[in-house]
Design a protein around this motif. Structure first.
Motif, PDB file in Angstrom:
ATOM      1  N   UNK A   1       0.862  -1.187   0.000  1.00  0.00           N
ATOM      2  CA  UNK A   1       0.000   0.000   0.000  1.00  0.00           C
ATOM      3  C   UNK A   1       0.896   1.233   0.000  1.00  0.00           C
ATOM      4  N   UNK A   2       0.968   1.866  -1.152  1.00  0.00           N
ATOM      5  CA  UNK A   2       1.847   3.031  -1.278  1.00  0.00           C
ATOM      6  C   UNK A   2       1.131   4.331  -0.965  1.00  0.00           C
ATOM      7  N   UNK A   3      -0.139   4.232  -0.553  1.00  0.00           N
ATOM      8  CA  UNK A   3      -0.955   5.450  -0.416  1.00  0.00           C
ATOM      9  C   UNK A   3      -0.983   6.017   0.998  1.00  0.00           C
ATOM     10  N   UNK A   4       0.061   5.715   1.790  1.00  0.00           N
ATOM     11  CA  UNK A   4       0.130   6.310   3.125  1.00  0.00           C
ATOM     12  C   UNK A   4       1.377   7.186   3.202  1.00  0.00           C
ATOM     13  N   UNK A   5       1.196   8.437   3.609  1.00  0.00           N
ATOM     14  CA  UNK A   5       2.322   9.362   3.801  1.00  0.00           C
ATOM     15  C   UNK A   5       2.213   9.971   5.196  1.00  0.00           C
ATOM     16  N   UNK A   6       3.350  10.348   5.747  1.00  0.00           N
ATOM     17  CA  UNK A   6       3.385  10.899   7.104  1.00  0.00           C
ATOM     18  C   UNK A   6       4.084  12.250   7.075  1.00  0.00           C
ATOM     19  N   UNK A   7       3.526  13.224   7.794  1.00  0.00           N
ATOM     20  CA  UNK A   7       4.137  14.555   7.895  1.00  0.00           C
ATOM     21  C   UNK A   7       4.604  14.802   9.319  1.00  0.00           C
ATOM     22  N   UNK A   8       5.811  15.334   9.420  1.00  0.00           N
ATOM     23  CA  UNK A   8       6.341  15.735  10.738  1.00  0.00           C
ATOM     24  C   UNK A   8       6.956  17.126  10.616  1.00  0.00           C
ATOM     25  N   UNK A   9       7.183  17.741  11.768  1.00  0.00           N
ATOM     26  CA  UNK A   9       7.701  19.116  11.736  1.00  0.00           C
ATOM     27  C   UNK A   9       8.745  19.338  12.819  1.00  0.00           C
ATOM     28  N   UNK A  10       9.639  20.264  12.581  1.00  0.00           N
ATOM     29  CA  UNK A  10      10.583  20.711  13.607  1.00  0.00           C
ATOM     30  C   UNK A  10      10.022  21.900  14.390  1.00  0.00           C
ATOM     31  N   UNK A  11       8.798  22.322  14.068  1.00  0.00           N
ATOM     32  CA  UNK A  11       8.252  23.542  14.683  1.00  0.00           C
ATOM     33  C   UNK A  11       7.786  23.354  16.119  1.00  0.00           C
ATOM     34  N   UNK A  12       7.319  22.185  16.459  1.00  0.00           N
ATOM     35  CA  UNK A  12       6.678  22.028  17.756  1.00  0.00           C
ATOM     36  C   UNK A  12       7.675  21.453  18.756  1.00  0.00           C
ATOM     37  N   UNK A  13       7.815  20.139  18.844  1.00  0.00           N
ATOM     38  CA  UNK A  13       8.681  19.537  19.860  1.00  0.00           C
ATOM     39  C   UNK A  13      10.136  19.990  19.739  1.00  0.00           C
ATOM     40  N   UNK A  14      10.592  20.258  18.524  1.00  0.00           N
ATOM     41  CA  UNK A  14      12.002  20.606  18.316  1.00  0.00           C
ATOM     42  C   UNK A  14      12.258  22.115  18.439  1.00  0.00           C
ATOM     43  N   UNK A  15      11.192  22.869  18.641  1.00  0.00           N
ATOM     44  CA  UNK A  15      11.355  24.284  18.980  1.00  0.00           C
ATOM     45  C   UNK A  15      11.879  25.187  17.877  1.00  0.00           C
TER      46      UNK A  15
END
Ligand SMILES: *Cc1c(COP(=O)(O)O)cnc(C)c1O
Length: 355
Positions: free
Chosen positions: A210-224
């Motif tokens: 299943x290639x139709x799953x993508x994940x987004x993460x950010x440095x804005x919150x926990x990483x400050x």
């Protein structure tokens, strides 16, 4: 003659940023209150001497570090100017006017704006009575025209989170040509073991074809690093490639890239900060419950007060007490969990609210 802009421009909603009021405690934007680590500031200062040069548009060092850290091949990673820009890139890469995006509502304020800017249609699926994502209704809202579904986990602004079993069942119901985007902006604040790590979840889906799953993460919150603008996506090779195609060249700047790498170097320290926020989250919620508020269990660095029509009055009351929260009129207030003193200022304001 005035310039002719697109006909629907006036109808586009504007993003409302959390307010900053001089002298007030700001709990409106889900930032971490602690400033950047000295090691991160040093890395930024060192890189500042080279800003006459364009940044590495492939963010090679950062992508290599993320690949190692996550166990994901580098061709399955894409960086963006904040994960909000990656949301936009994903919609741009999947949709034109004939297509639709499905997302929960209320959820991240940028989803409807981005979708409208791209010009695609949108279906907003109401949350459950418990303020969580209604995955059955979301799966039911997918049509032939749907190209992308945003799944915000934990959900901004309600803080609720989905379990691995729930997410699995949902992905099973969505056609494999519709992209499911798991937005994990608050992942580092999750402490419920039933809530999946989205990247591990996605890897299992990719392995199952299943290639139709993508994940987004950010440095804005926990990483400050909210002020520097950098996030990333983990996706199938084809989706990551599509993201790179619609990337505005050089939009992740050089300082953001080195700061992100330095933050990965200092991850232990940053995660210790997150644990302190999580402890405060439990305390803040308990105090609010004791004061008679309804507060759903939160897995993020904020709490949600579903105050309905009382929201605007609550917002004014907090402002009068020099605490800035994020109010969604008629719906509720989202309050970031800050440091102990900030939370105390908020709790004092909340306890004295009689509206
Ligand atoms: C804050 C937030 C983001 C994006 O943050 P960036 O600063 O653009 O990386 C994305 N999704 C959700 C749900 C958020 O709350």
């Amino acid at each position: 003659m005035t310039v002719r802009t697109r006909a629907d421009l006036g109808a586009l909603p504007s993003y409302v940023p959390g307010r900053s009021v001089p002298g007030a405690v700001k709990l409106a934007s889900n930032e971490v209150s602690a400033g950047p680590l000295p090691s991160v500031v040093r890395a930024i200062a060192d890189a500042a001497t080279a800003v006459n040069r364009y940044p590495d548009t492939a963010a090679t060092d950062l992508v290599a570090r993320l690949g190692d850290r996550l166990g994901v091949p580098t061709d399955q990673l894409a960086v963006g100017c904040g994960s909000v820009t990656l949301c936009q890139q994903l919609v741009q890469a999947t949709c034109t006017e004939a297509d639709e995006v499905v997302f929960p509502w209320r959820s991240f304020e940028a989803y409807p704006i981005i979708t409208a800017v791209v010009g695609a249609g949108q279906t907003r699926v109401p949350l459950t009575a418990g303020h969580g994502l209604d995955l059955d209704a979301m799966a039911g809202a997918v049509t032939d025209r749907t190209r992308l579904v945003f799944v915000c986990n934990p959900n901004n602004p309600t803080g609720t989170a989905l379990t691995a079993a729930e997410l699995e069942r949902f992905v099973d119901r969505v056609p494999t040509d519709v992209l499911v985007v798991v937005d994990e902006a608050y992942k580092e604040f999750v402490d419920d073991p039933d809530v999946p790590d989205g990247v591990e979840f996605a890897k299992a889906q990719w392995a199952a074809g299943r290639d139709n799953v993508a994940v987004l993460r950010t440095f804005s919150k926990a990483y400050g690093l909210a002020g520097l603008r950098v996030g990333y996506a983990a996706a199938s090779p084809a989706v990551a490639e599509a993201l790179r195609k619609v990337y505005v060249p050089f939009s992740v700047n050089a300082l953001a890239q080195v700061a992100a790498v330095a933050s990965l170097d200092a991850e232990d320290e940053l995660m210790a900060r997150c644990r302190a926020v999580v402890a405060e989250r439990g305390r803040v919620r308990a105090e609010l419950l004791a004061a008679g508020f309804e507060v759903p269990v939160s897995q993020a660095n904020f709490v949600w007060l579903p105050l309905g029509e009382r929201t605007a009055a609550f917002n004014e009351h907090c402002l009068a007490h020099k605490v800035v929260v994020r109010a969604f009129a008629g719906d509720g207030a989202r309050v970031t969990v800050g440091e102990v003193g900030e939370n105390e200022a908020f709790l004092a304001a909340a306890r004295s609210f009689t509206g």
